[in-house]
Design a protein around this motif. Structure first.
Motif, mmCIF file in Angstrom:
data_model
loop_
_atom_site.group_PDB
_atom_site.id
_atom_site.type_symbol
_atom_site.label_atom_id
_atom_site.label_comp_id
_atom_site.label_asym_id
_atom_site.label_seq_id
_atom_site.Cartn_x
_atom_site.Cartn_y
_atom_site.Cartn_z
ATOM 1 N N LEU A 59 -13.262 11.486 -0.160
ATOM 2 C CA LEU A 59 -11.806 11.501 -0.294
ATOM 3 C C LEU A 59 -11.276 10.222 -0.925
ATOM 4 C CD1 LEU A 59 -9.208 12.420 2.382
ATOM 5 C CD2 LEU A 59 -9.494 10.037 1.780
ATOM 6 N N MET A 60 -11.931 9.087 -0.657
ATOM 7 C CA MET A 60 -11.377 7.805 -1.059
ATOM 8 C C MET A 60 -11.389 7.611 -2.572
ATOM 9 S SD MET A 60 -11.301 7.552 2.069
ATOM 10 C CE MET A 60 -12.338 8.044 3.423
ATOM 11 N N GLY A 61 -12.405 8.160 -3.261
ATOM 12 C CA GLY A 61 -12.460 8.084 -4.710
ATOM 13 C C GLY A 61 -12.574 6.679 -5.247
ATOM 14 N N ILE A 62 -12.100 6.534 -6.465
ATOM 15 C CA ILE A 62 -12.224 5.264 -7.161
ATOM 16 C C ILE A 62 -11.446 4.170 -6.455
ATOM 17 C CG2 ILE A 62 -11.697 4.063 -9.333
ATOM 18 C CD1 ILE A 62 -12.147 6.724 -10.749
ATOM 19 N N GLY A 63 -10.321 4.531 -5.828
ATOM 20 C CA GLY A 63 -9.497 3.517 -5.173
ATOM 21 C C GLY A 63 -10.237 2.751 -4.106
ATOM 22 N N TYR A 77 1.712 -3.368 2.801
ATOM 23 C CA TYR A 77 0.832 -3.556 1.630
ATOM 24 C C TYR A 77 -0.451 -2.748 1.801
ATOM 25 C CZ TYR A 77 0.199 -7.527 4.857
ATOM 26 O OH TYR A 77 0.086 -8.315 5.977
ATOM 27 N N GLY A 78 -0.237 -1.454 2.108
ATOM 28 C CA GLY A 78 -1.358 -0.591 2.478
ATOM 29 C C GLY A 78 -2.066 0.019 1.293
ATOM 30 N N PHE A 79 -3.365 0.133 1.439
ATOM 31 C CA PHE A 79 -4.178 0.878 0.484
ATOM 32 C C PHE A 79 -4.122 2.347 0.869
ATOM 33 C CE2 PHE A 79 -8.309 2.821 -0.538
ATOM 34 C CZ PHE A 79 -8.271 2.687 -1.907
ATOM 35 N N VAL A 80 -3.824 3.245 -0.100
ATOM 36 C CA VAL A 80 -3.665 4.660 0.242
ATOM 37 C C VAL A 80 -4.740 5.553 -0.360
ATOM 38 C CG1 VAL A 80 -1.176 4.376 0.524
ATOM 39 C CG2 VAL A 80 -2.085 5.229 -1.659
ATOM 40 N N GLY A 81 -5.521 5.061 -1.332
ATOM 41 C CA GLY A 81 -6.559 5.902 -1.915
ATOM 42 C C GLY A 81 -5.981 7.231 -2.372
ATOM 43 N N SER A 132 -0.191 -3.007 -2.832
ATOM 44 C CA SER A 132 1.141 -2.628 -2.350
ATOM 45 C C SER A 132 1.761 -1.561 -3.242
ATOM 46 C CB SER A 132 2.064 -3.849 -2.330
ATOM 47 O OG SER A 132 1.745 -4.741 -1.294
ATOM 48 N N ASP A 133 1.768 -1.833 -4.536
ATOM 49 C CA ASP A 133 2.407 -0.912 -5.473
ATOM 50 C C ASP A 133 1.728 0.452 -5.454
ATOM 51 O OD1 ASP A 133 4.088 -2.977 -6.137
ATOM 52 O OD2 ASP A 133 3.007 -3.530 -7.959
ATOM 53 N N GLY A 134 0.411 0.467 -5.208
ATOM 54 C CA GLY A 134 -0.313 1.734 -5.153
ATOM 55 C C GLY A 134 0.109 2.625 -4.004
ATOM 56 N N SER A 189 -2.797 -3.340 4.911
ATOM 57 C CA SER A 189 -3.848 -3.162 3.903
ATOM 58 C C SER A 189 -4.764 -2.003 4.291
ATOM 59 C CB SER A 189 -4.608 -4.474 3.709
ATOM 60 O OG SER A 189 -5.379 -4.438 2.532
ATOM 61 N N ALA A 190 -6.045 -2.267 4.585
ATOM 62 C CA ALA A 190 -6.936 -1.191 5.023
ATOM 63 C C ALA A 190 -6.428 -0.555 6.307
ATOM 64 C CB ALA A 190 -8.354 -1.728 5.222
ATOM 65 N N GLY A 191 -5.783 -1.356 7.165
ATOM 66 C CA GLY A 191 -5.182 -0.802 8.378
ATOM 67 C C GLY A 191 -4.054 0.168 8.064
ATOM 68 N N GLY A 192 -3.362 -0.063 6.945
ATOM 69 C CA GLY A 192 -2.337 0.876 6.506
ATOM 70 C C GLY A 192 -2.937 2.219 6.147
ATOM 71 N N PHE A 193 -4.093 2.171 5.481
ATOM 72 C CA PHE A 193 -4.813 3.411 5.187
ATOM 73 C C PHE A 193 -5.114 4.162 6.479
ATOM 74 C CE2 PHE A 193 -8.621 5.919 4.859
ATOM 75 C CZ PHE A 193 -8.534 6.548 3.627
ATOM 76 N N HIS A 194 -5.669 3.450 7.459
ATOM 77 C CA HIS A 194 -6.015 4.099 8.720
ATOM 78 C C HIS A 194 -4.784 4.643 9.439
ATOM 79 C CE1 HIS A 194 -10.297 3.564 8.963
ATOM 80 N NE2 HIS A 194 -10.228 2.257 8.785
ATOM 81 N N ALA A 195 -3.645 3.941 9.336
ATOM 82 C CA ALA A 195 -2.420 4.424 9.977
ATOM 83 C C ALA A 195 -2.010 5.771 9.396
ATOM 84 C CB ALA A 195 -1.299 3.393 9.801
#
Length: 287
Positions: free
Chosen positions: A5-9, A181-185, A216-218, A154-160
């Protein structure tokens, strides 16, 4: 959640983490830095706790429960670290502070980092299981089961976000998701795969962005997906803020030499915390 699911991101974010390893002198340096993040139970402000699970490993966490009998909102506070680093103990001072300032109970989840035997979805499941655990024991922990907020950096934002999605699929709604500033993949695609009713009734979201920060922008692609389905969202970019500025401007990071730690960044961090606390109050967390 599928592993691909995460892909290139994900690869890009992990690249940031592994580049950091190279800069600070390799894996041994990272391991040393990681060890500095961990506190003994005597050093912790919060209460160290292992949440039991049937048929799975216990979940390692810290709890910050205010005195009093009235039920309070629960904020699940999730550290960053590019999925390969970070520790719940680094949020100890902050979690104690925001618990009192926001009049909420806080749980920090020491989710499994990406390593042999543990993939990223494993950490997400730990977080989702923790939410289920506290909802089932709301009276014991003096929390309002309808006021659970997921807060991640960041990565915790993804998990949230990922945990909110997993819980929604299980028929459980959280009160809000705060993505710093979460990473969303590809989580926007995961969200769009929900049925229409689930998309339209998903938790409101607050996005906190650092300045000139691609990660963040992603996250705004996910914000747009929510907005397209009528979900309430808000966004605030902090001019001059560096990725990691909220959780890293606390005493636990004094010896870790992070680039975002400074009096100027700390001022921005406290402003961000005040904004998050107010947003939680506006979205059902006010007592």
């Amino acid at each position: 959640m599928k592993k691909n699911l995460m892909g290139i991101g994900i690869i890009l974010l992990l690249g940031v983490g592994f580049l950091t390893v190279k800069v600070v002198g390799g894996v041994k340096a990272l391991e040393k830095r990681q060890a500095q993040m961990v506190k003994s139970d005597e050093e912790l402000i919060g209460r160290h706790f292992y949440m039991p699970r049937d048929g799975a490993e216990d979940v390692d966490m810290n709890l910050y429960l205010l005195e009093g009998e009235q039920p309070r909102p629960l904020v699940v506070n999730l550290h960053g670290g590019a999925f390969i680093a970070g520790d719940a103990d680094t949020l100890d001072t902050q979690s104690d502070r925001i618990s009192r300032a926001w009049n909420v109970n806080v749980a920090t989840i020491n989710y499994k980092r990406l390593q042999v035997g543990y993939d990223i979805p494993y950490g997400t499941k730990e977080i989702a299981d923790a939410v289920k655990y506290f909802i089932a024991r709301a009276e014991e922990y003096r929390i309002d089961p309808n006021k659970v907020f997921l807060l991640g950096y960041s990565a915790g934002g993804f998990h949230a976000i990922a945990a909110a999605l997993a819980l929604k699929r299980d028929g459980i709604d959280v009160a809000g998701q705060i993505v710093c500033y979460g990473f969303v993949g590809e989580l926007d695609k995961e969200y769009r795969s929900l049925d229409q009713e689930a998309r339209e009734t998903f938790a409101p979201a607050l996005f906190i962005l650092a300045d000139h920060d691609p990660i963040s922008d992603g996250s705004l692609v996910y914000r747009q997906a929510l907005a397209d389905n009528g979900v309430k969202t808000e966004m605030k970019k902090f001019d001059g803020a560096i990725h990691g500025f909220i959780e890293e401007n606390n005493p636990e990071y004094d010896a870790l030499q992070t680039g975002s730690k400074s009096p100027e960044q700390e001022k921005l961090a406290r402003e961000a915390e005040n904004l998050i606390g107010a947003w939680i109050g506006e979205n059902g967390g006010k007592q």
